[in-house]
Scaffold this motif. Sequence first.
Motif, short mmCIF file in Angstrom:
data_model
loop_
_atom_site.label_atom_id
_atom_site.label_comp_id
_atom_site.label_asym_id
_atom_site.label_seq_id
_atom_site.Cartn_x
_atom_site.Cartn_y
_atom_site.Cartn_z
N THR A 13 -2.61 6.37 0.82
CA THR A 13 -2.87 4.97 1.16
C THR A 13 -3.13 4.13 -0.10
O THR A 13 -3.24 2.90 0.00
N LEU A 14 -3.25 4.78 -1.23
CA LEU A 14 -3.60 4.10 -2.48
C LEU A 14 -2.36 3.74 -3.27
O LEU A 14 -1.28 4.34 -3.09
N PRO A 15 -2.45 2.78 -4.19
CA PRO A 15 -1.31 2.45 -5.05
C PRO A 15 -0.84 3.67 -5.84
O PRO A 15 -1.64 4.56 -6.16
N ILE A 16 0.44 3.70 -6.18
CA ILE A 16 1.03 4.84 -6.87
C ILE A 16 0.29 5.17 -8.16
O ILE A 16 0.04 6.34 -8.49
N GLU A 17 -0.08 4.13 -8.93
CA GLU A 17 -0.74 4.39 -10.20
C GLU A 17 -2.11 5.03 -10.00
O GLU A 17 -2.56 5.84 -10.83
N VAL A 18 -2.79 4.71 -8.89
CA VAL A 18 -4.07 5.34 -8.60
C VAL A 18 -3.85 6.78 -8.14
O VAL A 18 -4.61 7.69 -8.52
N GLN A 19 -2.83 7.00 -7.34
CA GLN A 19 -2.49 8.38 -6.95
C GLN A 19 -2.25 9.24 -8.18
O GLN A 19 -2.75 10.37 -8.28
N ALA A 20 -1.47 8.71 -9.12
CA ALA A 20 -1.16 9.47 -10.33
C ALA A 20 -2.43 9.75 -11.13
O ALA A 20 -2.62 10.86 -11.64
#
Length: 291
Positions: A70-77
């Motif tokens: 559910t989080l932005p891609i950069e936060v997932q990374a």
Amino acid sequence: MSKTFRAWTGRRLIAAALLAAILAVAVWAEETSPAERIERGDAAFAERHVFEKMLEAIEAYESVLPSLETLPIEVQAFVLNRLAQLHYELTTFTPGDTPEDEEVFRKGKEYGLRSLRLNPEFASLEEDDFDGAAAAVIDPAALLWTADNWGALLDYNPISGLLYLGRVRTLYERCLAVDEDYWGASAHNALGAMCIVTPAALGGDEEAGRAHLEAALSLAPTYLLNRVVYAQYWGFTYDLFGNVTGVRDAAFIEGQLRIVLDAPIGEWPFWNREAKREAEALLADLKERIE
């Protein structure tokens, strides 16, 4: 403290870490938002040279996983990269080379690969064209920590080591291309050691390895692990299986390691402490070999 007791203690530590992380996912996910859990992980990460803080950081970041997509891609990374890094670092609290370490490295590798697969091009090319897949990645953290965990795993299975050594090297080389300064020039550090201990028939090259080690030291002289690795892999000699066979240059080893022991902790609180511990162990090993 006996070696047997240290090994038993190390296994207990790893088991405690893994169990605590599992419990944290269920508890923290209900109590706080992902942003608050990441913030807590960041605070613990800064003090992870303390074992309890290492566990707290892992627990906090792993508690984000149920809501990760559910989080932005950069936060997932960011979360996956931190978990890959922390699992690699967690094994420094054990005597090393235990089955529990192998499981931790495997988990760290999977976190790293999950981060790499956030890049659609990597995900689509990974199976059929790994070099092409790696070339699409621009995240040095995902590249480095995946390679570190995967490379450590290769020591547990020689056949797997032969099959996947090239992929690990590809990740390190891509990390250099993206950002050779990343994390104390660690990709240079790792490639240097790899080139020195790998047989020439499999792509090893001692002089190329030394050049990488010198580059790491030049780019990040305050990252003390660079001196330790230089002393370890250039100062000693190795057989075809990566086992130490003798001493190439005792004065060089001692000189580099004394610099490490005399240096301040500085801006790398986790790894410079680890470098000092490793320097003491290498000096003890050197003393045994030359006496």
